[in-house]
Design a protein around this motif. Structure first.
Motif, mmCIF file in Angstrom:
data_model
loop_
_atom_site.group_PDB
_atom_site.id
_atom_site.type_symbol
_atom_site.label_atom_id
_atom_site.label_comp_id
_atom_site.label_asym_id
_atom_site.label_seq_id
_atom_site.Cartn_x
_atom_site.Cartn_y
_atom_site.Cartn_z
ATOM 1 N N VAL A 30 0.736 -1.254 -0.018
ATOM 2 C CA VAL A 30 0.103 -0.130 -0.171
ATOM 3 C C VAL A 30 0.878 1.305 0.153
ATOM 4 C CG1 VAL A 30 -1.731 -1.122 1.357
ATOM 5 C CG2 VAL A 30 -0.240 -0.140 2.519
ATOM 6 N N PRO A 31 0.292 2.463 -0.466
ATOM 7 C CA PRO A 31 1.261 3.818 -0.581
ATOM 8 C C PRO A 31 1.732 4.205 0.803
ATOM 9 C CG PRO A 31 -0.872 3.985 -2.126
ATOM 10 C CD PRO A 31 -0.951 2.480 -1.003
ATOM 11 N N ASN A 32 2.947 4.309 0.985
ATOM 12 C CA ASN A 32 3.608 4.849 2.051
ATOM 13 C C ASN A 32 3.565 3.953 3.386
ATOM 14 O OD1 ASN A 32 4.143 7.256 0.594
ATOM 15 N ND2 ASN A 32 2.078 7.975 0.961
ATOM 16 N N ARG A 33 3.234 2.561 3.043
ATOM 17 C CA ARG A 33 3.090 1.969 4.163
ATOM 18 C C ARG A 33 2.065 2.288 5.033
ATOM 19 N NH1 ARG A 33 6.979 -1.986 4.709
ATOM 20 N NH2 ARG A 33 6.573 -2.046 7.072
ATOM 21 N N ASP A 34 1.069 2.831 4.454
ATOM 22 C CA ASP A 34 -0.178 3.328 5.440
ATOM 23 C C ASP A 34 -0.801 2.206 6.077
ATOM 24 O OD1 ASP A 34 -1.810 5.877 5.989
ATOM 25 O OD2 ASP A 34 -3.177 4.383 5.263
ATOM 26 N N ALA A 35 -0.891 2.418 7.523
ATOM 27 C CA ALA A 35 -1.417 1.307 8.175
ATOM 28 C C ALA A 35 -3.006 1.133 7.819
ATOM 29 C CB ALA A 35 -1.443 1.855 9.698
ATOM 30 N N SER A 36 -3.782 2.492 7.590
ATOM 31 C CA SER A 36 -5.096 2.235 7.471
ATOM 32 C C SER A 36 -5.567 1.709 6.052
ATOM 33 C CB SER A 36 -5.839 3.610 7.332
ATOM 34 O OG SER A 36 -5.123 4.596 6.365
ATOM 35 N N HIS A 37 -4.544 1.858 5.141
ATOM 36 C CA HIS A 37 -4.651 0.980 3.996
ATOM 37 C C HIS A 37 -4.452 -0.193 4.037
ATOM 38 C CE1 HIS A 37 -4.879 5.039 2.180
ATOM 39 N NE2 HIS A 37 -5.396 4.692 1.181
ATOM 40 N N ALA A 38 -3.407 -0.667 4.833
ATOM 41 C CA ALA A 38 -3.049 -1.938 4.945
ATOM 42 C C ALA A 38 -4.240 -2.850 5.589
ATOM 43 C CB ALA A 38 -1.691 -2.152 5.779
ATOM 44 N N ILE A 39 -4.668 -2.347 6.691
ATOM 45 C CA ILE A 39 -5.758 -2.912 7.491
ATOM 46 C C ILE A 39 -6.982 -3.109 6.485
ATOM 47 C CG2 ILE A 39 -7.434 -2.743 9.174
ATOM 48 C CD1 ILE A 39 -5.110 -1.033 10.590
ATOM 49 N N ALA A 40 -7.328 -2.089 5.567
ATOM 50 C CA ALA A 40 -8.345 -2.473 4.582
ATOM 51 C C ALA A 40 -8.381 -3.436 3.591
ATOM 52 C CB ALA A 40 -8.447 -1.026 3.863
ATOM 53 N N LEU A 41 -6.866 -3.465 3.503
ATOM 54 C CA LEU A 41 -6.596 -4.762 2.376
ATOM 55 C C LEU A 41 -6.800 -6.071 3.006
ATOM 56 C CD1 LEU A 41 -5.668 -5.940 0.014
ATOM 57 C CD2 LEU A 41 -3.155 -5.355 0.508
ATOM 58 N N TYR A 42 -6.353 -6.151 4.487
ATOM 59 C CA TYR A 42 -6.427 -7.161 5.191
ATOM 60 C C TYR A 42 -7.831 -7.675 5.503
ATOM 61 C CZ TYR A 42 -5.500 -10.562 9.033
ATOM 62 O OH TYR A 42 -5.574 -12.000 9.622
ATOM 63 N N LEU A 43 -8.695 -6.679 5.699
ATOM 64 C CA LEU A 43 -9.972 -6.955 5.974
ATOM 65 C C LEU A 43 -10.656 -7.447 4.500
ATOM 66 C CD1 LEU A 43 -11.210 -3.807 8.235
ATOM 67 C CD2 LEU A 43 -11.208 -6.314 8.739
ATOM 68 N N TRP A 44 -10.050 -6.914 3.246
ATOM 69 C CA TRP A 44 -10.826 -7.507 2.038
ATOM 70 C C TRP A 44 -10.563 -8.939 1.899
ATOM 71 C CZ3 TRP A 44 -9.033 -9.077 -2.522
ATOM 72 C CH2 TRP A 44 -10.200 -9.155 -3.550
ATOM 73 N N ASN A 45 -9.390 -9.041 1.940
ATOM 74 C CA ASN A 45 -8.671 -10.436 1.936
ATOM 75 C C ASN A 45 -9.512 -11.281 2.787
ATOM 76 O OD1 ASN A 45 -6.264 -11.784 0.853
ATOM 77 N ND2 ASN A 45 -6.507 -12.921 2.845
ATOM 78 N N THR A 46 -9.944 -11.028 3.959
ATOM 79 C CA THR A 46 -10.783 -11.716 4.749
ATOM 80 C C THR A 46 -11.985 -11.935 4.274
ATOM 81 O OG1 THR A 46 -9.872 -11.179 6.879
ATOM 82 C CG2 THR A 46 -11.683 -12.042 7.198
ATOM 83 N N GLU A 47 -12.597 -10.964 3.384
ATOM 84 C CA GLU A 47 -13.915 -10.789 2.967
ATOM 85 C C GLU A 47 -14.204 -11.683 1.780
ATOM 86 O OE1 GLU A 47 -17.505 -7.736 1.550
ATOM 87 O OE2 GLU A 47 -15.552 -7.077 1.914
ATOM 88 N N ILE A 48 -13.085 -11.525 0.903
ATOM 89 C CA ILE A 48 -13.037 -12.306 -0.254
ATOM 90 C C ILE A 48 -12.934 -13.854 -0.103
ATOM 91 C CG2 ILE A 48 -10.637 -12.085 -0.830
ATOM 92 C CD1 ILE A 48 -13.618 -12.122 -3.511
ATOM 93 N N SER A 49 -12.127 -14.265 0.964
ATOM 94 C CA SER A 49 -11.784 -15.487 1.251
ATOM 95 C C SER A 49 -13.060 -16.342 1.805
ATOM 96 C CB SER A 49 -10.673 -15.614 2.326
ATOM 97 O OG SER A 49 -9.489 -15.157 2.077
ATOM 98 N N GLY A 50 -13.855 -15.269 2.488
ATOM 99 C CA GLY A 50 -15.204 -16.087 2.970
ATOM 100 C C GLY A 50 -16.035 -16.280 1.845
ATOM 101 N N ALA A 51 -16.258 -15.292 1.013
ATOM 102 C CA ALA A 51 -17.077 -15.440 -0.019
ATOM 103 C C ALA A 51 -16.703 -16.640 -0.985
ATOM 104 C CB ALA A 51 -16.817 -14.086 -1.030
#
Length: 226
Positions: A30-51
């Motif tokens: 994620v840009p600038n190693r931004d924590a909020s973007h990284a957490i959003a990606l982590y949550l999306w990975n969880t969501e698509i995994s569940g789907a």
């Protein structure tokens, strides 16, 4: 107590609970190693995994029932004693025999009726995946091919390729690995193909009820594969 809502407040908790190494994969993308973007990606990975897990569950149950049905019918036509799971003709390899033994042990441990149905429900996806390999091309496959009545042909390769890919993919999902780096559109296509070979009506039902297409459109970054 209300859960922390900001990236700054939750990041230390996630680093501790999920591990810095695990989150590093997300921060690096994620840009600038931004924590909020990284957490959003982590949550999306969880969501698509569940789907995907929901759709994979339908496929796995349908696949094992179709294959088990053909193997039972084959066993009956050959007038062999007992069940096809007993492997009286020694056509199944040691891997398969070990899987059946472990499945029967789990049935016994759970104090369930020692039936074929209970044993089949305990067999892992890998058991069925390895039955669809070249090793069994001249023995099981000529009969097992009937489990896929809507396949475009009776070639083992037509079925083996998507099963092989989905077996690996399923294990990544099951072990909570990152899958946003995977070719998710291709895995979705593989899953639909296999379902359509088994039963087009079942395939349509799974697609209609699946969250995969919608969730795929919401990834917070541009993924390396579509």
């Amino acid at each position: 107590m209300a859960p922390p809502r900001t990236a700054r407040s939750i990041a230390p908790v996630l680093y501790h609970s999920l591990s810095a190494d695990r989150l590093e994969d997300y921060l690096a993308e994620v840009p600038n190693r931004d924590a909020s973007h990284a957490i959003a990606l982590y949550l999306w990975n969880t969501e698509i995994s569940g789907a995907f897990w929901e759709a994979l569950a339908h496929l796995e149950v349908a696949l094992r029932n179709a294959l088990a049905g053909q193997l039972a019918a084959r066993h009956g036509r050959r007038q062999r004693p007992g069940s096809w799971l007993d492997n009286v003709a020694k056509e199944l390899d040691r891997r398969a025999e070990r899987d059946i033994g472990k499945a029967r042990a789990r049935v016994q441990m759970n104090r369930k009726p020692p039936s074929d149905g209970q044993t089949i429900s305990e067999l892992p996806f890998g058991f069925w995946r390895y039955l669809l390999t070249k090793k069994y091309a001249s023995t099981l496959w000529p009969d097992v091919a009937n489990a896929f009545p809507y396949s475009p042909d009776r070639s083992l390769a037509t079925v083996e390729q998507p099963v092989h890919s989905l077996h690996r993919f399923r294990n990544r999902v099951a072990h909570h690995h990152r899958i946003w780096t995977e070719p998710l559109s291709q895995r979705w296509a593989d899953l639909q193909a296999l379902l359509s070979y088994l039963d087009p009506v079942l395939c349509d039902w799974v697609i209609f009820n699946s969250r995969v297409p919608a969730v795929l459109k919401t990834c917070p970054i541009t993924r390396p594969h579509p």
